[in-house]
Every structure is written in structure tokens, then in C-alpha cells.
Design a protein around this motif. Structure first.
Motif, mmCIF file in Angstrom:
data_model
loop_
_atom_site.group_PDB
_atom_site.id
_atom_site.type_symbol
_atom_site.label_atom_id
_atom_site.label_comp_id
_atom_site.label_asym_id
_atom_site.label_seq_id
_atom_site.Cartn_x
_atom_site.Cartn_y
_atom_site.Cartn_z
ATOM 1 N N THR A 12 1.083 -1.036 0.174
ATOM 2 C CA THR A 12 0.295 -0.520 -0.013
ATOM 3 C C THR A 12 1.049 1.416 0.090
ATOM 4 O O THR A 12 -0.023 2.251 -0.680
ATOM 5 N N SER A 16 0.838 4.312 -2.659
ATOM 6 C CA SER A 16 0.725 6.087 -2.174
ATOM 7 C C SER A 16 1.522 6.190 -3.358
ATOM 8 O O SER A 16 1.519 7.736 -3.449
ATOM 9 N N SER A 190 -13.111 0.715 5.505
ATOM 10 C CA SER A 190 -11.631 1.502 4.187
ATOM 11 C C SER A 190 -12.479 3.047 4.501
ATOM 12 O O SER A 190 -12.759 3.220 3.451
ATOM 13 N N ASP A 192 -12.096 7.179 3.132
ATOM 14 C CA ASP A 192 -11.574 7.330 1.839
ATOM 15 C C ASP A 192 -10.600 8.064 1.870
ATOM 16 O O ASP A 192 -9.648 8.649 0.498
ATOM 17 N N GLU A 193 -10.004 8.449 2.903
ATOM 18 C CA GLU A 193 -8.523 8.876 3.431
ATOM 19 C C GLU A 193 -8.027 8.841 4.446
ATOM 20 O O GLU A 193 -8.858 7.927 5.415
ATOM 21 N N THR A 194 -6.324 8.639 4.568
ATOM 22 C CA THR A 194 -6.035 8.698 5.604
ATOM 23 C C THR A 194 -4.847 9.564 5.638
ATOM 24 O O THR A 194 -4.080 10.399 4.802
ATOM 25 N N LYS A 216 -8.289 8.168 -1.077
ATOM 26 C CA LYS A 216 -7.817 6.981 -1.233
ATOM 27 C C LYS A 216 -7.358 6.422 -2.897
ATOM 28 O O LYS A 216 -7.729 7.214 -3.305
#
Length: 219
Positions: A12, A16, A190, A192-194, A216
Motif C-alpha cells: 500500500t 501511495s 475502508s 476514503d482518506e488517511t 484513497k
């Protein structure tokens, strides 16, 4: 290679980085806790890698950093997926090995001195802990914060089923501000933003790096 969560963190992170315009240089898997990193360092050198994200335990990361120096690789950035916290600072050998490295934090590092981290420090002090929280303490603090959010949403005397239903309806959880600006929706796992909270070790202190948040992307 034998930790599914660590392997997933690497893939992941790669996704990114590529979404941000960086190139994929080299992806490696090593056994959990291994310090046999010379082959990885050589492969990174041959691939022209100049930055790395390490989803490994600190001992493996420190060994890789040493191997990279030995083969003449000087990275622009070396980010550890774990290792931030008071447990690293308690080891003089780890402090020496980790100078200048970046460490991901589980939410806001306490050195940011925000209202949320000040409240966490006060609460931890009330039960006898002072200083930089360990990774385990950060994780436990967030978990308790989530548990309390569910209780507040459940009303008096909830059953187990009532509690789960109520927690699923919480959609603005931020661990009492420690995950800001994120708002977690427990109806879905899940987001949409992190965000990535990071601190660099300088001497015997962690120095916060500006928080990076993103939407995401398809993996």
C-alpha cells in the motif's frame, strides 16, 4: 515475508508513492526480525533507490540502514512503519542506530503538543505514565477512546448487541482529536482518506514532521 500486515503495508505504501509521482525502485520481503540485509542493500543500490519505506521491526531496519551505508547508498528518506515511542528512547543502542531516521506514529506524536496530545499526556500521567508513549500505549489509548465513543452512543445499560449497533453508527471518530483531521466512520472499515504522522529522531528527541494526508487510491 511471514507477516501479512507488514507485507500489506509495503504494497500500500508503494501504491501511495506511485500515486504521488514517485517511481517504484525495489520491493523486498525478508523474514520477520531478520538482520541479514546485505542482499537487499545491494539490490537497492543496483536499482538506484534513493528513498525507502520499511514495514519491518526496528532491528531489521537498523541492520538494513547499516548495510546500505556499507555499500555506499545514501537515502534521501528512510521511513519506518513502526518504532516511534518511549520504548526506542529507552534503549541507548537504538537511539544511536536510529539517528536521522523517520518513524511513523500511531496518530499525532505527543511532541506536536496539540490540545489532543496534551489531554493524552495528562490522562497518562494520572495513571503513572509520563514521557513519550510507546506504540502499545498509543494503540491502547486509541482503542479505549473508540470503546468510550461506543458507550456514549449506546445509552444506559446497553447489551452487547446494542453496543455494536451504536458503535457502527459513530461516523466522526478521531480518537479525541489524536487522528485529526480524519473522521472515522465505523459503518465502514475502508476510509476514503488517511494520514501519515511522522517524527524524525534527533539526539534523544523525536521532532515531528508535517502530517501528510491523502485520498484513497486504487491498489
Amino acid at each position: 515475508s511471514d507477516s501479512p500486515s507488514a507485507s500489506k503495508s509495503a504494497t500500500t505504501a508503494l501504491t501511495s508513492c506511485q500515486a504521488a509521482g514517485l517511481k517504484s525502485g525495489y520491493v523486498a520481503q525478508v523474514p520477520f526480525g531478520s538482520t541479514d540485509t546485505a542482499p537487499v542493500a545491494l539490490a537497492m543500490k543496483n536499482a538506484g533507490v534513493d528513498g525507502a519505506y520499511l514495514g519491518v521491526v526496528p532491528n531489521t531496519g537498523f541492520a538494513l540502514a547499516a548495510s546500505l551505508r556499507q555499500v555506499g547508498v545514501h537515502l534521501k528518506a528512510l521511513v519506518f512503519g513502526s518504532g516511534y515511542g518511549g520504548d526506542l528512547l529507552a534503549s541507548s543502542a537504538a537511539v544511536t542506530a536510529a539517528q536521522g531516521f523517520d518513524f511513523s506514529s500511531n496518530g499525532e506524536p505527543i511532541e506536536l503538543n496539540t490540545p489532543a496530545t496534551q489531554a493524552m499526556a495528562k490522562n497518562l500521567s494520572a495513571v503513572g505514565y509520563t514521557g513519550v508513549p510507546t506504540y502499545a500505549i498509543q494503540s491502547a489509548y486509541h482503542a479505549v477512546s473508540a470503546f468510550v465513543a461506543g458507550l456514549k452512543a449506546s445509552g444506559p445499560n446497553p447489551s452487547r448487541s446494542d453496543y455494536i449497533t451504536a458503535l457502527r453508527k459513530v461516523n466522526t471518530f478521531d480518537a479525541d482529536g489524536l487522528l485529526a483531521p480524519l473522521k472515522i466512520d465505523f459503518s465502514s472499515y475502508s476510509p476514503d482518506e488517511t494520514c501519515l504522522w511522522t517524527a524524525q529522531l534527533e539526539g534523544k528527541k523525536f521532532i515531528p514532521i508535517p502530517t501528510v494526508c491523502g485520498k484513497k487510491v486504487a491498489s
